[in-house]
Design a protein around this motif. Structure first.
Motif, mmCIF file in Angstrom:
data_model
loop_
_atom_site.group_PDB
_atom_site.id
_atom_site.type_symbol
_atom_site.label_atom_id
_atom_site.label_comp_id
_atom_site.label_asym_id
_atom_site.label_seq_id
_atom_site.Cartn_x
_atom_site.Cartn_y
_atom_site.Cartn_z
ATOM 1 N N TRP A 1 -11.990 -53.480 43.104
ATOM 2 C CA TRP A 1 -12.422 -53.617 44.807
ATOM 3 C C TRP A 1 -12.806 -51.710 45.352
ATOM 4 C CZ3 TRP A 1 -9.904 -48.602 47.660
ATOM 5 C CH2 TRP A 1 -9.123 -48.484 46.225
ATOM 6 N N LEU A 2 -13.094 -50.284 44.831
ATOM 7 C CA LEU A 2 -13.961 -50.304 44.235
ATOM 8 C C LEU A 2 -15.295 -50.312 44.896
ATOM 9 C CD1 LEU A 2 -12.565 -46.890 42.720
ATOM 10 C CD2 LEU A 2 -11.960 -47.250 44.745
ATOM 11 N N THR A 3 -15.774 -50.788 43.765
ATOM 12 C CA THR A 3 -17.212 -51.500 44.427
ATOM 13 C C THR A 3 -17.360 -51.874 45.043
ATOM 14 O OG1 THR A 3 -16.518 -53.108 42.247
ATOM 15 C CG2 THR A 3 -17.407 -50.772 41.256
ATOM 16 N N GLN A 4 -16.804 -53.878 45.092
ATOM 17 C CA GLN A 4 -17.077 -54.320 45.844
ATOM 18 C C GLN A 4 -16.760 -54.036 47.474
ATOM 19 O OE1 GLN A 4 -15.060 -57.899 44.638
ATOM 20 N NE2 GLN A 4 -16.652 -57.530 42.889
ATOM 21 N N GLU A 5 -15.391 -53.164 48.199
ATOM 22 C CA GLU A 5 -15.083 -52.780 48.973
ATOM 23 C C GLU A 5 -15.565 -51.853 49.564
ATOM 24 O OE1 GLU A 5 -10.742 -52.525 51.460
ATOM 25 O OE2 GLU A 5 -10.990 -53.649 49.842
ATOM 26 N N ARG A 6 -15.100 -50.828 48.678
ATOM 27 C CA ARG A 6 -15.808 -49.356 48.911
ATOM 28 C C ARG A 6 -17.545 -49.141 48.497
ATOM 29 N NH1 ARG A 6 -12.303 -46.025 51.431
ATOM 30 N NH2 ARG A 6 -9.817 -46.991 51.937
ATOM 31 N N LYS A 7 -18.189 -49.924 48.301
ATOM 32 C CA LYS A 7 -19.446 -50.024 48.010
ATOM 33 C C LYS A 7 -19.634 -48.805 46.874
ATOM 34 C CE LYS A 7 -19.886 -53.209 50.759
ATOM 35 N NZ LYS A 7 -20.335 -54.408 50.896
ATOM 36 N N GLU B 1 -4.703 -48.748 35.739
ATOM 37 C CA GLU B 1 -3.638 -49.135 34.743
ATOM 38 C C GLU B 1 -2.531 -49.805 35.941
ATOM 39 O OE1 GLU B 1 -1.126 -46.882 30.989
ATOM 40 O OE2 GLU B 1 -1.654 -45.312 33.525
ATOM 41 N N GLY B 2 -2.134 -50.841 35.642
ATOM 42 C CA GLY B 2 -1.623 -51.356 36.115
ATOM 43 C C GLY B 2 -1.142 -51.415 37.247
ATOM 44 N N GLY B 3 -2.845 -52.273 37.975
ATOM 45 C CA GLY B 3 -2.425 -52.189 39.848
ATOM 46 C C GLY B 3 -2.996 -50.558 40.251
ATOM 47 N N ILE C 1 -4.249 -51.212 43.718
ATOM 48 C CA ILE C 1 -5.334 -51.912 44.549
ATOM 49 C C ILE C 1 -4.712 -52.241 45.301
ATOM 50 C CG2 ILE C 1 -6.263 -53.677 43.341
ATOM 51 C CD1 ILE C 1 -6.503 -51.899 40.933
ATOM 52 N N SER C 2 -3.817 -52.981 46.108
ATOM 53 C CA SER C 2 -2.783 -54.217 46.337
ATOM 54 C C SER C 2 -2.944 -53.850 48.508
ATOM 55 C CB SER C 2 -2.236 -55.243 45.876
ATOM 56 O OG SER C 2 -1.048 -54.366 45.951
ATOM 57 N N THR C 3 -2.236 -52.312 48.299
ATOM 58 C CA THR C 3 -1.694 -52.392 49.582
ATOM 59 C C THR C 3 -2.745 -51.041 49.449
ATOM 60 O OG1 THR C 3 -0.237 -50.084 48.558
ATOM 61 C CG2 THR C 3 0.613 -52.818 48.946
ATOM 62 N N LYS C 4 -3.765 -50.663 48.297
ATOM 63 C CA LYS C 4 -4.567 -49.006 49.257
ATOM 64 C C LYS C 4 -3.599 -48.184 49.290
ATOM 65 C CE LYS C 4 -7.460 -52.492 48.320
ATOM 66 N NZ LYS C 4 -6.795 -53.462 48.508
ATOM 67 N N ASP C 5 -2.209 -48.056 49.474
ATOM 68 C CA ASP C 5 -1.969 -47.063 49.321
ATOM 69 C C ASP C 5 -1.641 -45.861 48.668
ATOM 70 O OD1 ASP C 5 -0.672 -48.323 51.436
ATOM 71 O OD2 ASP C 5 0.839 -49.096 51.335
ATOM 72 N N THR C 6 -1.425 -44.729 48.905
ATOM 73 C CA THR C 6 -1.458 -43.522 48.514
ATOM 74 C C THR C 6 -0.244 -43.488 47.874
ATOM 75 O OG1 THR C 6 -3.556 -42.564 49.422
ATOM 76 C CG2 THR C 6 -1.909 -41.327 47.954
ATOM 77 N N ALA D 1 -12.077 -54.472 35.740
ATOM 78 C CA ALA D 1 -12.233 -55.496 36.695
ATOM 79 C C ALA D 1 -11.013 -55.126 37.540
ATOM 80 C CB ALA D 1 -11.497 -56.499 36.221
ATOM 81 N N GLU D 2 -10.365 -53.983 37.247
ATOM 82 C CA GLU D 2 -9.325 -53.608 38.223
ATOM 83 C C GLU D 2 -9.896 -52.097 39.288
ATOM 84 O OE1 GLU D 2 -5.085 -52.404 36.781
ATOM 85 O OE2 GLU D 2 -6.006 -52.471 35.147
ATOM 86 N N LEU D 3 -11.001 -51.731 39.441
ATOM 87 C CA LEU D 3 -11.820 -51.585 39.984
ATOM 88 C C LEU D 3 -12.753 -52.173 40.752
ATOM 89 C CD1 LEU D 3 -12.425 -47.749 37.706
ATOM 90 C CD2 LEU D 3 -11.272 -48.409 39.230
#
Length: 607
Positions: A125-131, A145-147, A167-172, A121-123
């Motif tokens: 944002w890649l499937t929903q936001e990034r398609k 792992e760990g957010g 995952i929260s801030t999308k920062d590298t 489920a932690e991914l």
């Protein structure tokens, strides 16, 4: 060499290669026939031996097997395309140039983290936001792992470096220290692929795979210089591609990075891809259909020759030429070691400099000092010295870099200087006479693999051209001009002066040994002259000779003349004083040697 080039060489010996790879086959009406790539007898696999299609083959019993002789080599030997190319080159007697200089850097591989599966489920944002699809995410072995989302940079199944994204801030997140810069995505590239795409982000690479174009991503984004140091590490891996699509972001930094990558990997195989949006993932999020992406790839273009540009492109360069004080220090150029000369002469990329002088007047010592100045100003240097063995050449440069008035540099200082040389200086080891074609071949390799932009040849008379072969000399200088223009580098060529009645008179523009085309074609012409009279008078002074000429004894050690500067306004002479211990030149009698490398231990030992 590309796979296509190697396959072409194999095709010239098609029947011989077939006998090597498929010894149980037979020649049959202009083709080599056998049962399969495993080599059993039969006729379902056919290799054309003659004509324009020589070397092309097909296995009619298995539609997956076809191609040229490199593909056949890989299939018959069970090798990856990269390893097949290595074997084929060895079979053909083709070897890559060798350069000496940089020590192989030691990197630290990151620990493989324990990540959750891509379905986590932690991914989302890649499937929903990034398609992105689960299949695409899995192909690149992305985990979480760990957010944080984990992007593994792998090569040949080994973890080379890694990146994390919040995952929260999308920062590298920063990568671990001392990891080897490399491309992201090798794990998703088919082993037999002859075409690949390089883009500017890990998510863009996954997106392009999803669109049907397996892609790699640069590790540190657009831009040039150190941002693209991965090229050196992945150079061999990229050798197996005939076509490399460059799909960087549509912004100034992305365009700058694309230009650097194309120049070093070769514009003959790199195509520039312009997508409908800024990057691949923006296209996916905005609903750009796959047909439009396919069309963009079909419309990919090879860059125009550097020589063909609209005049308006030169606006910023015109301003910098009119106002050199606005130019950043060492920007695409370098200067002599002395600040007092920076407003007089500049060594620009795309220029050829001839350094001339009588034998024994210090050409090699001066060019060594110039190389150190170029390296300090951010340039990477390759020297082809056919007159000095590398240890002797480098020991002189170490003394110049140390800048000691007395004594020799201590062992620790020598080590510090050698480490400073590591990513700045390469040596083309060839004592004796080198063929011009080999020099240019090695220089081209050095430019592409290591990003070297200053090349030194010491000297013209050791390049395998007879003294009276004026056409050969002109042809070689012509080739150097083509090379420096094509690759935007600076070349320094040392040339000897014709013998004259006396060394007391400095050499002039017309005294360069060889064809007059040498001075016609060069951009800068420098001559170094050694003041032998000063040396004689100094000896008299030391012996308290009453006839000693004190004015001559206190004069400069020599003169540096600039007889030509095509892209500059100044021509004239500069008096120089020579330090016999540091091998450095000064522009004033009271100057002290300069230490190019800082050292905090005991700098010197007794001579």
């Amino acid at each position: 060499m590309t796979p296509k080039e190697i396959a072409g060489l194999l095709a010239n010996r098609a029947e011989e290669v077939c006998r090597e790879l498929l010894p149980n086959g037979k020649r049959d009406n202009g083709s080599w026939k056998c049962g399969s790539v495993d080599g059993e007898t039969g006729k379902s696999l056919s290799v054309v031996l003659q004509g324009e299609k020589s070397g092309r083959w097909t296995d009619f019993a298995d539609s997956e097997y076809y191609g040229d002789l490199i593909d056949l080599w890989a299939a018959a030997r069970g090798l990856s395309l990269h390893d097949a190319m290595k074997e084929a080159k060895a079979y053909l007697g083709v070897s890559d140039p060798e350069l000496h200089g940089r020590k192989k850097k030691s990197y630290t591989a990151p620990e493989r983290p324990k990540c959750k599966a891509p379905e986590s489920a932690e991914l989302t944002w890649l499937t929903q936001e990034r398609k992105l699809t689960q299949e695409a995410i899995k192909a690149y072995q992305v985990g979480a792992e760990g957010g944080k989302v984990y992007f593994p940079f792998m090569r040949d199944g080994k973890l080379i470096m890694c990146k994390w994204r919040s995952i929260s801030t999308k920062d590298t997140m920063p990568t671990s220290k001392n990891q080897e810069p490399c491309l992201f995505g090798w794990q998703a590239i088919p082993k037999s692929a002859r075409e690949v795409t390089i883009c500017e982000g890990e998510i863009d690479a996954i997106t392009l795979w999803q669109y049907g174009f397996p892609a790699l991503s640069v590790p540190f984004g657009g831009g040039k210089g150190a941002k693209q140091d991965w090229i050196e590490n992945d150079f061999d891996q990229l050798e197996r591609f005939d076509v490399i699509n460059i799909c960087m972001d549509a912004d100034p930094v992305g365009r700058e990075g694309a230009k650097e990558i194309i120049e070093r990997l070769g514009r003959e195989r790199c195509r520039l891809i312009n997508l409908p949006d800024k990057d691949a993932n923006d296209c996916l999020k905005n609903g750009v259909p796959a047909e439009m992406i396919v069309r963009a790839f079909r419309m990919g273009v090879y860059l125009d020759p550097e020589e063909l540009k609209p005049a308006s492109d030169y606006y910023e360069e015109i301003l910098l030429d009119l106002h050199p004080e606005r130019r950043p220090y060492g920007n695409d150029s370098f200067f002599l070691p002395w600040h007092t000369t920076h407003d007089k002469i500049e060594f620009r990329m795309g220029d050829l400099t001839i350094l001339n002088g009588v034998n024994g007047h210090g050409k090699s010592q001066l060019v060594g000092h110039m190389k150190l100045a170029a390296m300090r100003q951010g340039r990477r240097v390759c020297v082809a010295s056919m007159e000095l063995r590398p240890p002797k050449l480098l020991s002189k440069m170490v003394r110049q870099a140390a800048g000691l008035r007395e004594g020799l540099p201590a062992d620790g200082y020598v080590e510090a200087i050698s480490n400073w040389f590591n990513d700045k200086l390469w040596v083309f080891e060839c004592i004796g006479t080198a063929k011009t074609s080999r020099i240019l071949e090695v220089f081209k390799y050095a430019r592409k693999r290591h990003g070297i932009n200053v090349f030194v040849i010491d000297s013209l008379m050791k390049c395998g051209i007879d003294e009276d072969d004026w056409n050969g000399q002109k042809r070689f200088v012509d080739q150097l001009c083509d090379f420096k223009n094509e690759h935007n580098v600076h070349i320094i060529l040392l040339a000897h002066s014709r013998k004259s009645e006396s060394e007391n008179r400095p050499s002039g523009k017309m005294d360069v040994k060889g064809t007059g085309a040498i001075t016609d074609l060069t951009d800068n012409l420098l001559t170094i002259w050694r003041n032998k009279k000063k040396e004689r008078e100094l000896e008299k002074v030391e012996k308290d000779d009453p006839e000693a000429d004190f004015d001559a004894a206190n004069g400069p050690s020599g003169m540096l003349f600039c007889y030509k500067q095509r892209n500059g306004d100044w021509e004239g002479s500069i008096p120089v004083w020579f330090c016999t211990n540091s091998y450095q030149y000064f522009t004033g009698p009271d100057m002290k040697p300069f230490q190019f490398v800082e050292y905090y231990g005991k700098a010197e030992v007794a001579a």
